[in-house]
Design an enzyme around this catalytic site. Sequence first.
Site, PDB file in Angstrom:
ATOM      1  CB  VAL A   1     108.696  42.558  18.885  1.00 49.95           C
ATOM      2  CG1 VAL A   1     109.983  41.741  18.749  1.00 49.95           C
ATOM      3  CG2 VAL A   1     108.995  43.932  19.480  1.00 49.95           C
TER       4      VAL A   1
ATOM      5  CB  SER B   1     101.881  45.602  19.645  1.00 52.42           C
ATOM      6  OG  SER B   1     100.783  45.123  18.930  1.00 52.42           O
TER       7      SER B   1
ATOM      8  CB  ILE C   1     100.793  47.022  41.020  1.00 54.35           C
ATOM      9  CG1 ILE C   1      99.854  46.857  39.818  1.00 54.35           C
ATOM     10  CG2 ILE C   1     101.437  48.408  41.037  1.00 54.35           C
ATOM     11  CD1 ILE C   1      98.623  47.737  39.843  1.00 54.35           C
TER      12      ILE C   1
ATOM     13  CE  LYS D   1      93.162  46.952  48.581  1.00 59.04           C
ATOM     14  NZ  LYS D   1      94.021  46.082  47.753  1.00 59.04           N
TER      15      LYS D   1
HETATM   16  P1  FAD Z   1     100.406  43.448  29.858  1.00 57.15           P
HETATM   17  O1  FAD Z   1      99.392  44.373  30.399  1.00 57.15           O
HETATM   18  O2  FAD Z   1      99.910  42.193  29.221  1.00 57.15           O
HETATM   19  O3  FAD Z   1     101.260  44.263  28.806  1.00 57.15           O
HETATM   20  C1  FAD Z   1     102.070  43.622  27.852  1.00 57.15           C
HETATM   21  C2  FAD Z   1     102.556  44.635  26.844  1.00 57.15           C
HETATM   22  O4  FAD Z   1     103.468  44.011  25.972  1.00 57.15           O
HETATM   23  C3  FAD Z   1     101.470  45.247  25.981  1.00 57.15           C
HETATM   24  O5  FAD Z   1     101.701  46.619  25.785  1.00 57.15           O
HETATM   25  C4  FAD Z   1     101.630  44.509  24.658  1.00 57.15           C
HETATM   26  O6  FAD Z   1     101.192  45.289  23.569  1.00 57.15           O
HETATM   27  C5  FAD Z   1     103.140  44.344  24.640  1.00 57.15           C
HETATM   28  N1  FAD Z   1     103.590  43.289  23.741  1.00 57.15           N
HETATM   29  C6  FAD Z   1     103.490  41.947  23.913  1.00 57.15           C
HETATM   30  N2  FAD Z   1     103.999  41.293  22.857  1.00 57.15           N
HETATM   31  C7  FAD Z   1     104.450  42.236  22.016  1.00 57.15           C
HETATM   32  C8  FAD Z   1     105.062  42.199  20.739  1.00 57.15           C
HETATM   33  N3  FAD Z   1     105.314  41.049  20.110  1.00 57.15           N
HETATM   34  N4  FAD Z   1     105.376  43.370  20.151  1.00 57.15           N
HETATM   35  C9  FAD Z   1     105.115  44.555  20.751  1.00 57.15           C
HETATM   36  N5  FAD Z   1     104.530  44.649  21.944  1.00 57.15           N
HETATM   37  C10 FAD Z   1     104.191  43.504  22.563  1.00 57.15           C
HETATM   38  N6  FAD Z   1      97.731  43.408  39.988  1.00 57.15           N
HETATM   39  C11 FAD Z   1      97.560  44.165  41.088  1.00 57.15           C
HETATM   40  O7  FAD Z   1      98.526  44.689  41.635  1.00 57.15           O
HETATM   41  N7  FAD Z   1      96.296  44.367  41.589  1.00 57.15           N
HETATM   42  C12 FAD Z   1      95.208  43.766  41.070  1.00 57.15           C
HETATM   43  O8  FAD Z   1      94.098  44.012  41.537  1.00 57.15           O
HETATM   44  C13 FAD Z   1      95.385  42.898  39.958  1.00 57.15           C
HETATM   45  N8  FAD Z   1      94.330  42.238  39.391  1.00 57.15           N
HETATM   46  C14 FAD Z   1      94.561  41.368  38.353  1.00 57.15           C
HETATM   47  C15 FAD Z   1      93.515  40.605  37.841  1.00 57.15           C
HETATM   48  C16 FAD Z   1      93.759  39.672  36.826  1.00 57.15           C
HETATM   49  C17 FAD Z   1      92.646  38.815  36.334  1.00 57.15           C
HETATM   50  C18 FAD Z   1      95.044  39.581  36.259  1.00 57.15           C
HETATM   51  C19 FAD Z   1      95.330  38.624  35.133  1.00 57.15           C
HETATM   52  C20 FAD Z   1      96.077  40.365  36.740  1.00 57.15           C
HETATM   53  C21 FAD Z   1      95.847  41.240  37.790  1.00 57.15           C
HETATM   54  N9  FAD Z   1      96.888  41.993  38.323  1.00 57.15           N
HETATM   55  C22 FAD Z   1      96.695  42.762  39.425  1.00 57.15           C
HETATM   56  C23 FAD Z   1      98.198  41.987  37.665  1.00 57.15           C
HETATM   57  C24 FAD Z   1      98.328  43.231  36.790  1.00 57.15           C
HETATM   58  O9  FAD Z   1      97.261  43.294  35.876  1.00 57.15           O
HETATM   59  C25 FAD Z   1      99.637  43.186  36.038  1.00 57.15           C
HETATM   60  O10 FAD Z   1     100.688  43.010  36.940  1.00 57.15           O
HETATM   61  C26 FAD Z   1      99.871  44.488  35.314  1.00 57.15           C
HETATM   62  O11 FAD Z   1      98.784  44.835  34.514  1.00 57.15           O
HETATM   63  C27 FAD Z   1     101.110  44.400  34.478  1.00 57.15           C
HETATM   64  O12 FAD Z   1     100.901  43.710  33.277  1.00 57.15           O
HETATM   65  P2  FAD Z   1     102.078  43.737  32.232  1.00 57.15           P
HETATM   66  O13 FAD Z   1     102.376  45.153  31.895  1.00 57.15           O
HETATM   67  O14 FAD Z   1     103.168  42.897  32.754  1.00 57.15           O
HETATM   68  O15 FAD Z   1     101.467  42.975  30.975  1.00 57.15           O
END
Ligand code: FAD
Length: 499
Positions: free
Chosen positions: A187, A41, A348, A80
């Site tokens: 969703v 989304s 990651i 890095k």
């Molecule tokens: P998100 O990026 O939040 O993605 C969630 C997805 O789900 C989105 O596409 C959203 O649209 C979708 N979604 C949610 N609800 C719905 C719904 N109801 N309907 C449809 N779609 C929905 N990791 C590292 O390895 N190195 C780093 O340097 C690092 N720095 C970080 C710094 C911070 C401050 C934070 C918070 C995290 C950091 N991380 C780092 C972690 C890293 O950002 C995450 O592991 C990575 O971005 C994965 O995020 P995600 O895809 O799980 O979640």
Amino acid sequence: MTNEPVRRVVILGGGTAGWMTAAALSRALAKTGIGITLVESEEIGTVGVGESTIPTIHWFNNLVGLDEARFMAETRATVKLGIEFRGWQGSDSAYFHPFGTYGGPGDATMFPHRLIRAWLDGAAAEIEDYSLNTCIARARRFTRPVGDPRSLLSTLGYAFHFDAGLYARFLRTIAEANGMVRVEGKVGHVEQDAESGFVRALTLECGASLAGDLFIDCSGLRGLLIEQTLGAGFEDWSDWLPCDGAWAAPSAPEPSITPYTQAIAHAAGWRWRIPLQHRVGNGHVFSSRFQSAEDARQALIDAMDGPPTAEPRLIRFTPGRRRRAWIGNVVAIGLSSGFLEPLESTSIHLIQTGIGKLLSLFPRANCDPLLAEQYNRVTQREIEDVRDFLILHYRMTQGRDEPMWRHCQSTPLPEALAQKIEQYRASGRLMLQPDELFRDASWFAVLTGQGVAARDYNPLLDAGSADENLQHLASIRAAIHASCDRIPPIQPAPARRSA
Ligand code: FAD
């Protein structure tokens, strides 16, 4: 329950976790006829940070068939070589956690003992002189490691800083080329089987329904399926890891790229600095128990090299893990499965290990609970190992006396970590499990950098005299510096092609 194969996989979420999973599954499942759909989304968006990696990223990039030069160009990546920690033992302190190993080739485990012995003998050996990775990082030079175990270049290791949004976009092109289908939408409802509790379909707010046999929850911190639907439960680790918020903001790119992440301690947290080709990523991770969000924001802006080039963004989180990352036919990967904090850039990596485990435990449609049990057991161990390594940084900070740091210094340690530290102090040994992510060099760098000293070393070294040990160290130091001088400086990034 049937023993039918999985025919439809649905990935919920298009952040880094969703697109990494989509790229990997679309390649691994290519010839199975299993359909993969990803729903995301734009209205909700992604967390949008997560730009610093560790060397295990090569495993993933190989898995999905990325060409390194193209990947670096597409994601505006830089190399890095490790992390510089500033201020963790008081404001003037600094140490480097390098990728790669200390000492000469093939000496990764024993070499730290040589340094410990020299220190106990009163020698002033500087740890940084004995890591080729650190020397080239400081000198802003770079070459890739070589496989020849006799070469000093085999002691090198590297990872990347990259633009998370561009990485997701790049992975999307790969996944779509492999036949994966992307759906845009929010969703609003999750349909479950009344008897088994298995998720059967996701209903979008527009009314469309996405049915599946296996659901991968990559919905981010909210854990829409694993928590909000299935109630996995959450183990909160904020007593050990006090930070629960971060402000993130970009600034202008550096003229000469620093090939490492910087993690700079602040009064109530720490600040990251991640140089990419087209900008520097900055962030201030803070503890809301010890600092207001407004003060944390100001602390970030005051400390940055230049003005932010976009409005700082606040992200809140609770450090901890889901008690179960796989329940029924739902597997949580990414932030939905838990998050520690960005120090040591491990999130990651944990996405990758989630994908690796999912591939090796890939279920049939009945999702044998034994597979989930194994997945959950290994996931727990992996994240707890990383947690303990992070706690080490917060706990051993003698030079800092602000309230947050005093709180951390007095918090009891997890038992496994307390033992590790004690064993190191007593014998210089790093008692690591075979599958722990961080190895001897990492523990040695951080323990030493955080002021933890060993009182003994491996007695096998007593086969040689103290002078012989110092001579050996001097020869390794000379070889490392000579090798560093031969390695070419990092070139500035080429100008961006216009679209
Ligand atoms: P998100 O990026 O939040 O993605 C969630 C997805 O789900 C989105 O596409 C959203 O649209 C979708 N979604 C949610 N609800 C719905 C719904 N109801 N309907 C449809 N779609 C929905 N990791 C590292 O390895 N190195 C780093 O340097 C690092 N720095 C970080 C710094 C911070 C401050 C934070 C918070 C995290 C950091 N991380 C780092 C972690 C890293 O950002 C995450 O592991 C990575 O971005 C994965 O995020 P995600 O895809 O799980 O979640």
